[in-house]
Design a protein around this motif. Structure first.
Motif, PDB file in Angstrom:
ATOM      1  N   GLY A   1       0.815  -1.206   0.000  1.00  0.00           N
ATOM      2  CA  GLY A   1       0.000   0.000   0.000  1.00  0.00           C
ATOM      3  C   GLY A   1       0.838   1.241   0.000  1.00  0.00           C
ATOM      4  O   GLY A   1       2.065   1.187   0.132  1.00  0.00           O
ATOM      5  N   TYR A  31       3.460  -2.887  16.793  1.00  0.00           N
ATOM      6  CA  TYR A  31       4.232  -3.989  16.229  1.00  0.00           C
ATOM      7  C   TYR A  31       4.394  -3.783  14.731  1.00  0.00           C
ATOM      8  O   TYR A  31       3.541  -3.181  14.079  1.00  0.00           O
ATOM      9  CB  TYR A  31       3.502  -5.334  16.439  1.00  0.00           C
ATOM     10  CG  TYR A  31       3.371  -5.776  17.873  1.00  0.00           C
ATOM     11  CD1 TYR A  31       2.233  -5.474  18.615  1.00  0.00           C
ATOM     12  CD2 TYR A  31       4.376  -6.527  18.479  1.00  0.00           C
ATOM     13  CE1 TYR A  31       2.108  -5.883  19.926  1.00  0.00           C
ATOM     14  CE2 TYR A  31       4.252  -6.948  19.788  1.00  0.00           C
ATOM     15  CZ  TYR A  31       3.119  -6.624  20.508  1.00  0.00           C
ATOM     16  OH  TYR A  31       2.998  -7.032  21.801  1.00  0.00           O
ATOM     17  N   TYR A  33       5.396  -6.244  11.263  1.00  0.00           N
ATOM     18  CA  TYR A  33       5.337  -7.669  10.944  1.00  0.00           C
ATOM     19  C   TYR A  33       6.029  -7.982   9.621  1.00  0.00           C
ATOM     20  O   TYR A  33       6.064  -7.151   8.712  1.00  0.00           O
ATOM     21  CB  TYR A  33       3.869  -8.105  10.812  1.00  0.00           C
ATOM     22  CG  TYR A  33       3.021  -7.849  12.031  1.00  0.00           C
ATOM     23  CD1 TYR A  33       2.417  -6.608  12.242  1.00  0.00           C
ATOM     24  CD2 TYR A  33       2.805  -8.849  12.971  1.00  0.00           C
ATOM     25  CE1 TYR A  33       1.636  -6.375  13.362  1.00  0.00           C
ATOM     26  CE2 TYR A  33       2.019  -8.618  14.084  1.00  0.00           C
ATOM     27  CZ  TYR A  33       1.445  -7.383  14.271  1.00  0.00           C
ATOM     28  OH  TYR A  33       0.669  -7.154  15.381  1.00  0.00           O
ATOM     29  N   TYR A  35       5.442 -11.070   6.848  1.00  0.00           N
ATOM     30  CA  TYR A  35       4.679 -12.226   6.423  1.00  0.00           C
ATOM     31  C   TYR A  35       5.340 -12.827   5.191  1.00  0.00           C
ATOM     32  O   TYR A  35       5.940 -12.124   4.377  1.00  0.00           O
ATOM     33  CB  TYR A  35       3.242 -11.831   6.065  1.00  0.00           C
ATOM     34  CG  TYR A  35       2.307 -11.670   7.237  1.00  0.00           C
ATOM     35  CD1 TYR A  35       2.293 -10.496   7.989  1.00  0.00           C
ATOM     36  CD2 TYR A  35       1.427 -12.683   7.588  1.00  0.00           C
ATOM     37  CE1 TYR A  35       1.429 -10.342   9.065  1.00  0.00           C
ATOM     38  CE2 TYR A  35       0.548 -12.536   8.658  1.00  0.00           C
ATOM     39  CZ  TYR A  35       0.565 -11.375   9.384  1.00  0.00           C
ATOM     40  OH  TYR A  35      -0.295 -11.231  10.441  1.00  0.00           O
ATOM     41  N   PHE A  88       6.093  -9.878   2.732  1.00  0.00           N
ATOM     42  CA  PHE A  88       5.350  -8.640   2.949  1.00  0.00           C
ATOM     43  C   PHE A  88       5.699  -8.073   4.319  1.00  0.00           C
ATOM     44  O   PHE A  88       5.666  -8.798   5.317  1.00  0.00           O
ATOM     45  CB  PHE A  88       3.838  -8.907   2.945  1.00  0.00           C
ATOM     46  CG  PHE A  88       3.283  -9.343   1.628  1.00  0.00           C
ATOM     47  CD1 PHE A  88       3.235 -10.681   1.281  1.00  0.00           C
ATOM     48  CD2 PHE A  88       2.781  -8.404   0.731  1.00  0.00           C
ATOM     49  CE1 PHE A  88       2.710 -11.082   0.055  1.00  0.00           C
ATOM     50  CE2 PHE A  88       2.249  -8.793  -0.489  1.00  0.00           C
ATOM     51  CZ  PHE A  88       2.214 -10.139  -0.826  1.00  0.00           C
ATOM     52  N   VAL A  92       0.342  -1.622  11.565  1.00  0.00           N
ATOM     53  CA  VAL A  92      -1.062  -1.374  11.876  1.00  0.00           C
ATOM     54  C   VAL A  92      -1.324   0.121  11.791  1.00  0.00           C
ATOM     55  O   VAL A  92      -0.612   0.919  12.403  1.00  0.00           O
ATOM     56  CB  VAL A  92      -1.425  -1.894  13.279  1.00  0.00           C
ATOM     57  CG1 VAL A  92      -2.891  -1.605  13.591  1.00  0.00           C
ATOM     58  CG2 VAL A  92      -1.158  -3.391  13.360  1.00  0.00           C
ATOM     59  N   GLY A  95      -6.286   0.795  12.954  1.00  0.00           N
ATOM     60  CA  GLY A  95      -6.908  -0.474  13.313  1.00  0.00           C
ATOM     61  C   GLY A  95      -6.843  -1.535  12.234  1.00  0.00           C
ATOM     62  O   GLY A  95      -7.527  -2.562  12.328  1.00  0.00           O
ATOM     63  N   LYS A  96      -6.063  -1.313  11.192  1.00  0.00           N
ATOM     64  CA  LYS A  96      -5.974  -2.274  10.109  1.00  0.00           C
ATOM     65  C   LYS A  96      -4.505  -2.573   9.812  1.00  0.00           C
ATOM     66  O   LYS A  96      -3.649  -1.698   9.907  1.00  0.00           O
ATOM     67  CB  LYS A  96      -6.605  -1.702   8.828  1.00  0.00           C
ATOM     68  CG  LYS A  96      -8.081  -1.435   8.912  1.00  0.00           C
ATOM     69  CD  LYS A  96      -8.552  -0.652   7.705  1.00  0.00           C
ATOM     70  CE  LYS A  96      -8.155   0.793   7.805  1.00  0.00           C
ATOM     71  NZ  LYS A  96      -8.843   1.634   6.807  1.00  0.00           N
ATOM     72  N   LEU A  97      -4.271  -3.822   9.406  1.00  0.00           N
ATOM     73  CA  LEU A  97      -2.938  -4.164   8.927  1.00  0.00           C
ATOM     74  C   LEU A  97      -2.758  -3.541   7.547  1.00  0.00           C
ATOM     75  O   LEU A  97      -3.570  -3.757   6.654  1.00  0.00           O
ATOM     76  CB  LEU A  97      -2.775  -5.683   8.804  1.00  0.00           C
ATOM     77  CG  LEU A  97      -2.076  -6.437   9.907  1.00  0.00           C
ATOM     78  CD1 LEU A  97      -1.932  -7.900   9.522  1.00  0.00           C
ATOM     79  CD2 LEU A  97      -0.729  -5.850  10.260  1.00  0.00           C
ATOM     80  N   PHE A  99      -0.309  -3.581   4.409  1.00  0.00           N
ATOM     81  CA  PHE A  99       0.764  -4.373   3.835  1.00  0.00           C
ATOM     82  C   PHE A  99       1.517  -3.577   2.781  1.00  0.00           C
ATOM     83  O   PHE A  99       0.934  -2.762   2.057  1.00  0.00           O
ATOM     84  CB  PHE A  99       0.197  -5.633   3.170  1.00  0.00           C
ATOM     85  CG  PHE A  99      -0.308  -6.662   4.133  1.00  0.00           C
ATOM     86  CD1 PHE A  99      -1.629  -6.653   4.545  1.00  0.00           C
ATOM     87  CD2 PHE A  99       0.537  -7.642   4.621  1.00  0.00           C
ATOM     88  CE1 PHE A  99      -2.108  -7.607   5.440  1.00  0.00           C
ATOM     89  CE2 PHE A  99       0.066  -8.597   5.511  1.00  0.00           C
ATOM     90  CZ  PHE A  99      -1.246  -8.579   5.923  1.00  0.00           C
TER      91      PHE A  99
END
Lengths: 109, 115
Positions: A1, A31, A33, A35, A88, A92, A95-97, A99
């Motif tokens: 994004g 955090y 991440y 993936y 990836f 956050v 409230g959304k991950l 990527f």
């Protein structure tokens, strides 16, 4: 994004180290991440780092976080053919991950 | 023993049709998601449900309607399919350990091809 950016492709020789880079804009994520998506499969959480840490090591994986530059990297030591996948980074935001676009890692013998 | 499962894995259909994709998770998670992954692998969230309540509803056409009969299931119904709907749709679930922790478990994906 648009809030998380990654380079799109990385080619690495088997046994070498891979470094995948990511930059992000929203620094409020507690955090961050990494993936992994293998061909034809869903994403699986590889590792994550708490935002007040600079580094996290997990076997062959090392995550580095530079909060000042909003830069996150994933280093894979002794890269194997099974590491060929799309990686990836994600944070956050609202409230959304969110990527990144994913980095395709191709491991050559 | 699959954690997050989706059916079908592949779906080929013609423009204008209506189709559904089903998702189930047996992890006991409270929150479920639908993501769309386009041909460039870009992953975008579409919807999220927490305990059967819609909590995230991104800007998607209203031809897409999620439904959560219980917290272990989240289905996605798509009306009047268009060519641009062709993508891989992923279901995911999570149980945030705290407000900002979003470790998500993904299903294997449903590859939708609209012809």
């Amino acid at each position: 994004g648009e809030d998380v950016e990654q380079s799109l492709f990385l080619s690495v020789r088997e046994g070498d180290s891979s470094v995948i880079n990511c930059t992000y804009t929203d620094s409020s994520s507690t955090y961050l991440y990494w993936y992994k998506q293998e061909p034809g499969a869903g994403l699986q959480l590889l590792t994550y780092i708490f935002s007040n840490m600079d580094m996290k090591q997990d076997q062959r994986l090392t995550v580095l976080l530079n909060k000042k530059d909003k830069h996150l990297s994933l280093r894979i030591a002794d890269t194997q053919t099974g590491d060929s996948a799309i990686y990836f980074c994600a944070g956050v935001s609202w409230g959304k991950l969110q990527f990144g676009a994913g980095t395709q890692v191709v491991v050559t013998p | 023993d699959t954690a997050v499962s989706q059916t079908p894995k592949y779906l080929v259909t013609q423009m204008g049709n209506d189709k559904s994709i089903k998702c189930e998770q047996n992890l006991g998670h409270d929150t479920m998601y639908w993501y769309k992954q386009d041909s460039k692998k870009f992953l975008k969230i579409m919807f999220s449900y927490n305990n059967k309540e819609l909590i995230i509803n991104e800007t998607v056409p209203n031809r897409f309607s999620p439904k959560s009969p219980d917290k272990a299931h989240l289905n996605l119904h798509i009306n009047s399919l268009e060519l641009g709907d062709s993508a891989v749709y992923f279901c995911a679930s999570s149980t945030p350990r705290d407000v900002s922790s979003y470790e998500q478990y993904f299903g294997p994906g449903t590859r939708l091809t609209v012809t």
